[in-house]
Design an enzyme around this catalytic site. Structure first.
Site, PDB file in Angstrom:
ATOM      1  N   SER A  81       0.838  -1.198   0.000  1.00  0.00           N
ATOM      2  CA  SER A  81       0.000   0.000   0.000  1.00  0.00           C
ATOM      3  C   SER A  81       0.871   1.246   0.000  1.00  0.00           C
ATOM      4  O   SER A  81       1.988   1.235   0.531  1.00  0.00           O
ATOM      5  CB  SER A  81      -0.904   0.020   1.242  1.00  0.00           C
ATOM      6  OG  SER A  81      -1.588   1.257   1.354  1.00  0.00           O
ATOM      7  N   ALA A  96       2.374  -3.031   8.715  1.00  0.00           N
ATOM      8  CA  ALA A  96       2.130  -4.348   8.115  1.00  0.00           C
ATOM      9  C   ALA A  96       2.416  -4.338   6.625  1.00  0.00           C
ATOM     10  O   ALA A  96       3.022  -5.273   6.084  1.00  0.00           O
ATOM     11  CB  ALA A  96       0.695  -4.783   8.380  1.00  0.00           C
ATOM     12  N   TYR A 107      -1.425  -0.590  10.155  1.00  0.00           N
ATOM     13  CA  TYR A 107      -1.617  -0.972   8.749  1.00  0.00           C
ATOM     14  C   TYR A 107      -0.395  -0.596   7.921  1.00  0.00           C
ATOM     15  O   TYR A 107       0.077  -1.380   7.086  1.00  0.00           O
ATOM     16  CB  TYR A 107      -2.870  -0.294   8.206  1.00  0.00           C
ATOM     17  CG  TYR A 107      -3.226  -0.680   6.796  1.00  0.00           C
ATOM     18  CD1 TYR A 107      -3.486  -2.006   6.460  1.00  0.00           C
ATOM     19  CD2 TYR A 107      -3.313   0.274   5.783  1.00  0.00           C
ATOM     20  CE1 TYR A 107      -3.828  -2.374   5.171  1.00  0.00           C
ATOM     21  CE2 TYR A 107      -3.656  -0.078   4.496  1.00  0.00           C
ATOM     22  CZ  TYR A 107      -3.916  -1.397   4.185  1.00  0.00           C
ATOM     23  OH  TYR A 107      -4.243  -1.751   2.899  1.00  0.00           O
TER      24      TYR A 107
END
Length: 239
Positions: free
Chosen positions: A127, A142, A139
């Site tokens: 991402s 990760a 997030y």
């Protein structure tokens, strides 16, 4: 064109569904994994909760025995928002488990077959937030770990005929993005202010990037993560 067989996680919606439809249209066989059933899926859809480690191990072993997979796209993920000072450690565990464990399990289940055939493609979804984003500590961490795993596996598998690459979406019109970033919200405004193209991406645009890494012609590309983000990773939108 060689007809290949690919496993796609998180395949029933968003980027996973767009990719599955693209691969099927190109003549490939797609085996998708999703929590819910969908009779219209353009391939074989397996209903499985990848958050269940034991069930996933058993299902993936069965799939690897039944299919000669040529590659896997690890698309499943989980995002929750937290500002520093209010980070819930239980959520951190959930986010890391959901974003990392299925990626490891799918690759390890399919790896022996790909090694035996001397050809394979692994694509991991990271991402844009891996570069840092407000309220996304767990997030972002990760997804940064996904990039690190991608590079490590590429080194370990470089002589096997298996490539390992990643795609890092910017803000994309998916259900997961909209759960945390509603249309017209302040969160959306902040995201769009970071995107030089001043729009969110579409799932089919991400699918095109993933499909490149799966292709025959991408055999000399490994260990790379491609940011598909409207330019957000290189600079902010113009004022």
């Amino acid at each position: 064109m060689v007809r290949r067989k690919f496993l796609v996680t998180g395949a029933s919606k968003g980027i996973g569904l767009a990719l599955s439809e693209r691969l099927a249209a190109e003549g490939h066989h797609v085996v998708g994994i999703a929590r819910g059933a969908d009779a219209s899926f353009p391939g074989t859809l397996v209903q499985l909760d990848l958050d269940d480690r034991a069930a996933s191990a058993a299902a993936l072993a069965e799939l690897a025995a039944r299919h000669d997979f040529d590659g896997v796209v690890n698309n499943v993920g989980l995002a929750r928002l937290h500002a520093v000072g209010a980070i819930d450690l239980a959520d951190v565990d959930d986010i890391f488990r959901t974003n990392l464990h299925p990626t490891i399990q799918t690759v390890q289940a399919l790896l022996p077959g790909m090694k035996a055939r001397g050809w394979g493609r692994i694509v991991n979804l990271s991402s844009l937030v891996s570069l840092g984003a407000m309220n996304r500590t767990a997030y972002a961490a990760a997804k940064a770990a996904v990039i690190s795993m991608t590079r490590t596996w590429a080194l370990e598998l470089a002589e096997t005929g298996i490539t390992v690459n990643g795609v890092a979406p910017g803000p994309t019109e998916t259900e997961m993005f909209r759960r945390n970033t509603s249309v017209g919200s302040e969160a959306e405004r902040r995201f769009l202010a970071l995107v030089p193209m001043r729009r969110v991406g579409q799932p089919n645009e991400l699918a095109a990037a993933i499909a490149f890494f799966l292709a025959e012609d991408a055999g000399f590309v490994t260990g790379q993560t491609l940011f598909v983000d409207g330019g957000a990773s290189i600079g902010k939108a113009s004022l």
